[in-house]
Scaffold this motif. Structure first.
Motif: not given
Ligand code: SF4
Ligand code: SF4
Ligand code: SF4
Length: 189
Positions: A45, A62-63, A155-156, A158, A161-162
């Protein structure tokens, strides 16, 4: 009826209150270090800093807490301003390193004297929570050398991505992992 102040009048007020503005050519160039990541999925992302409107959702969406989205600094673009719109609170009566004049809520930005009249501003990534307040200040009153990026080492990745979901300017998108950052002062890396 009182007319609403436009951006330029507000800026003039800010400059007047703070005393002086010095926008100068950069005197030193520091490398912007952004760590790379090899994604198993082959995609990451990415924030397009030219589309970001500094809404603040990077911090809250972000998570991860703190967010994987951080402020970074393009030193080659920075004016090394004495009166830095990304560092000083609007209306600050003094220009100093005192906490009461700083815009950053977490104290993540350090101001260091270089030589008259230049100052260098450094971001402590560990303290930055991604609020984008400094980025807005630099964009409104400076040349936009502070900007947001999703740090790939944090960043994990996701699947959904939120931040991307909650970004009002559609500045976040999934891109091939060999194109991880849009750096304002360099070719994309
Ligand atoms: S992908 Fe997940 S961890 Fe990375 S910026 Fe987006 S919400 Fe955050
Ligand atoms: S959510 Fe989008 S517009 Fe808001 S600060 Fe993050 S990248 Fe910028
Ligand atoms: S103002 Fe917000 S985005 Fe800028 S360095 Fe401080 S915590 Fe990070």
């Amino acid at each position: 009826m009182k007319e609403e102040k436009n951006k330029y009048e507000s800026r003039r007020d800010f400059v007047k209150k703070a005393g002086k503005i010095i926008v100068a050519a950069p005197v030193i160039a520091l490398p912007l270090v952004l760590s790379r990541k090899t994604s198993a999925k082959g995609y990451v992302w990415q924030i397009d800093p030219f589309k970001c409107t500094t809404c603040g959702n990077c911090k809250t969406s972000c998570v991860l807490t703190p967010s994987a989205s951080k402020c970074v600094h393009a030193y080659a673009l920075c004016g090394y301003c004495d009166l830095c719109g990304g560092y000083l609170k609007e209306g600050a009566k003094t220009i100093s390193t005192g906490a009461e004049v700083q815009m950053c809520p977490t104290g993540a930005i350090t101001r260091k004297f270089v030589e008259e009249p230049f100052f260098e501003y450094t971001i402590d990534e560990d303290l930055c929570d991604g609020c984008a307040k400094c980025v807005k200040g630099c964009k409104d009153f400076g040349n936009g050398s502070l900007y947001m990026q999703i740090k790939q080492d944090l960043c994990v990745n996701c699947n959904d991505c939120s931040i991307a979901r909650n970004c009002p300017s559609k500045a976040v998108s999934r891109v091939p992992a060999d194109f991880q950052y849009i750096q304002k002062d360099k070719e994309p890396v």
